[in-house]
Design an enzyme around this catalytic site. Structure first.
Site, mmCIF file in Angstrom:
data_model
loop_
_atom_site.group_PDB
_atom_site.id
_atom_site.type_symbol
_atom_site.label_atom_id
_atom_site.label_comp_id
_atom_site.label_asym_id
_atom_site.label_seq_id
_atom_site.Cartn_x
_atom_site.Cartn_y
_atom_site.Cartn_z
ATOM 1 N N GLU A 346 0.831 -1.200 0.000
ATOM 2 C CA GLU A 346 0.000 0.000 0.000
ATOM 3 C C GLU A 346 0.867 1.251 0.000
ATOM 4 O O GLU A 346 0.476 2.291 -0.525
ATOM 5 C CB GLU A 346 -0.943 0.002 1.209
ATOM 6 C CG GLU A 346 -2.089 0.986 1.084
ATOM 7 C CD GLU A 346 -3.158 0.788 2.141
ATOM 8 O OE1 GLU A 346 -4.276 0.363 1.785
ATOM 9 O OE2 GLU A 346 -2.887 1.066 3.323
ATOM 10 N N HIS A 377 6.744 -27.210 2.054
ATOM 11 C CA HIS A 377 5.883 -28.239 1.471
ATOM 12 C C HIS A 377 4.796 -27.610 0.603
ATOM 13 O O HIS A 377 3.794 -28.258 0.303
ATOM 14 C CB HIS A 377 5.262 -29.082 2.589
ATOM 15 C CG HIS A 377 6.293 -29.759 3.442
ATOM 16 N ND1 HIS A 377 6.791 -31.014 3.155
ATOM 17 C CD2 HIS A 377 6.957 -29.338 4.553
ATOM 18 C CE1 HIS A 377 7.702 -31.346 4.061
ATOM 19 N NE2 HIS A 377 7.822 -30.342 4.918
ATOM 20 N N LYS A 505 -13.798 1.638 -3.483
ATOM 21 C CA LYS A 505 -14.782 1.999 -2.451
ATOM 22 C C LYS A 505 -15.964 2.737 -3.071
ATOM 23 O O LYS A 505 -17.130 2.454 -2.768
ATOM 24 C CB LYS A 505 -14.131 2.892 -1.392
ATOM 25 C CG LYS A 505 -13.074 2.232 -0.538
ATOM 26 C CD LYS A 505 -12.512 3.256 0.442
ATOM 27 C CE LYS A 505 -11.372 2.693 1.255
ATOM 28 N NZ LYS A 505 -10.796 3.713 2.167
#
EC number: 5.3.1.9
Length: 540
Positions: A346, A377, A505
């Site tokens: 950000e 793994h 938004k």
């Protein structure tokens, strides 16, 4: 001087071979490692030599970095697009020197607010703060998102062995109701205190979760007065806090000069203090402050955040690195990658410089990873044999909080082995001979050998902490915070705004209106794909 200029590309022509570099220089580790407090920083497995490091340091010296460091700590408004100072460092500054921002000494404000948080924590822990029915508080639910969630959640988990208050701390962030319900299913309305952490008190996810939590509480009490006993807020919008029903005496400050992703040191860290006690919270701040002093006062060649940033920026500019792996070898740091993803991506995910001009070089990278040994793994295969250039940071803790020494030794052995494997790899001849020794014939060995070759010569840094304590965690977090800042300076971008998140938004609000009213302008302005998605949802 622009850091990502053509001169950096010539450094790649040094053709560093890590095995050869170690073989010919028995002082390499000594030269390319640093120590601060209880943290050892080993960057000897990076694709550098004396000449490359000198060149990188010279670039840093010729840049505006020294001036920018002074400006940040002195309260200059280096967040240029929002005209704000960047002073999360002031929240952990143990000095008493006045620091004036917009005509006010913020040191006094910070000290006053810390005392208020301390008093609240002590009041709740001691049982002097009671729920509406008179019962002692047993559970804290922090409602926030982004920096109001990721930082505190990471610290509370990382410092679990230091939990000392008998309070259980829960975190709610996602607008998905499952996030809230997971907490509400395990708490009692009569013994729960909610923290609403929202500077604007209007963040959609936080507000919706808070309203639902309030309804849940009032379904039990059926009395509006109960809200004051079960909610506190961290916000700058007092009118909205009061309207919600929270006593303004229990509203704690958020300042414009503290960005959300750097806010765990502020009142946002209240949930941390509820878990580990305020004294331990202060040790967290003290660890970070020690790095602030190191960063301000140490020459670049011995400055850990500067070296971290130079290496990362060098790989980005010269090797076109688009990815950085972060591998903490400690289960307690299971949220550390999530936290740093926000802090890094950000901050530095920008495509224009401070002047607003489109840059022609790469800036932020994708930061990802996970705890060891789980990653071995899962995704380590890509690190060892993939054809993508991915620098790696290993984080290890020398001593653990438990007595299972065999587990700790195995964990550390795996961590060190992974960094060694990335560096050395294994050649075709090595693999071929091993396969012959294992009993395969020549044809079988030749067929399999190419698939087992590991190129090696892949860069990594190892950060080794003596222990994972409040103080050392503060050190670790602050090192990465300042690394992010330095990279932003080197790339000439603003690391402290985040305009890229605003469009989503705004569109989300429009689409919500469209979902509820297909005659609205918002619906009429939708693209066909989004209309179809809405239709599919409505038809279920």
């Amino acid at each position: 001087m622009l850091f990502c200029d053509d001169s950096k590309k010539y450094l790649k022509e040094q053709n560093i071979n890590l095995k050869n570099e170690f073989d010919k220089d028995d002082k390499r580790v000594e030269k390319f490692s640093l120590k601060h407090q209880n943290i050892y920083f080993d960057y000897s497995k990076n694709l550098i030599n004396d000449y490359i490091l000198k060149s990188l340091l010279e670039s840093a010296e010729k840049s505006s970095l020294k001036d920018k460091i002074k400006q940040m700590f002195n309260g200059a408004k280096i967040n240029s697009t929002e005209h704000r100072a960047v002073l999360h460092t002031a929240l952990r500054d143990l000095s008493s020197t006045p620091l004036i921002v917009d005509g006010q000494d913020i040191r006094q404000e910070v000290t006053k607010e810390k005392q208020r948080v301390k008093e609240l924590v002590e009041k709740v822990v001691s049982g002097r703060w009671r729920g509406f029915s008179g019962k002692k508080i047993t559970d804290i639910v922090n409602i926030g998102i982004g920096g109001s969630d990721l930082g505190p959640k990471m610290v509370v988990r990382a410092l679990q062995p230091y939990h000392c208050t008998d309070l259980k701390v829960h975190f709610v962030s996602n607008v998905d109701a499952d996030s809230l319900l997971q907490a509400l299913h395990v708490v009692d309305p009569e013994t729960t205190l909610f923290i609403i952490a929202s500077k604007s008190f209007s963040t959609e996810e936080t507000l919706l979760n808070s309203i639902s939590a309030r309804e849940w509480l009032l379904d039990h009490y059926e009395d509006e007065k109960a809200v004051a006993n079960h909610f506190v807020a961290i916000s700058s919008k007092l009118d909205k806090v009061k309207e919600f029903g929270i006593d303004l005496e229990h509203c704690y400050k958020m300042w414009d000069w503290v960005g959300g992703r750097y806010s765990l040191w502020s009142s946002i860290g209240m949930s941390i203090a509820f878990a580990i006690g305020y004294d331990n919270f202060e040790k967290l701040l003290a660890g970070a402050y020690s790095v602030d002093k190191h960063f301000k006062e140490t020459e670049f060649s011995k400055n850990i955040p500067v070296i971290m940033a130079l290496l990362a920026s060098y790989y980005s500019c010269t090797y076109n690195s688009q990815s950085q792996a972060l591998l903490p070898y400690d289960e307690r740091l299971c949220y550390f990658v999530d936290y740093l993803q926000q802090a890094d991506m950000e901050s530095n995910g920008k495509s224009v410089n401070i002047a607003g001009e489109t840059v022609n070089y790469q800036t932020g990278v994708v930061l990802w990873g996970g705890v060891g040994t789980n990653g071995q793994h899962a995704f380590h295969q890509l690190l060892h044999q993939g054809n993508i250039f991915i620098p790696v940071d290993f984080i290890a803790i020398a001593t653990s909080h438990h007595n299972y020494d065999n587990h700790q030794q195995a964990l550390l052995a795996n961590c060190f082995a992974q960094s060694q494997a990335l560096m050395f790899g294994q050649s075709y001849d090595m693999v071929y001979n091993e396969l012959l020794k294992s009993g395969l014939n020549e044809t079988q060995a030749k067929e399999l050998a190419a698939h087992k070759v590991i190129p090696g010569n892949r860069p990594s840094t190892t950060i080794l902490l003596d222990e994972l304590s409040p103080y050392s965690l503060g050190v670790l977090i602050a090192l990465y915070e300042h690394k992010i800042f330095v990279q932003g300076v080197l790339w000439d971008i603003n690391s402290y705004d985040q305009w890229g998140v605003e469009l989503g938004k705004k569109l989300g609000k429009n689409i919500l209106k469209a979902m509820n009213d297909d005659s609205s302008d918002e619906y009429q302005n939708l693209d066909d794909s989004t209309r179809q998605l809405i239709a599919k949802v409505k038809n279920k």
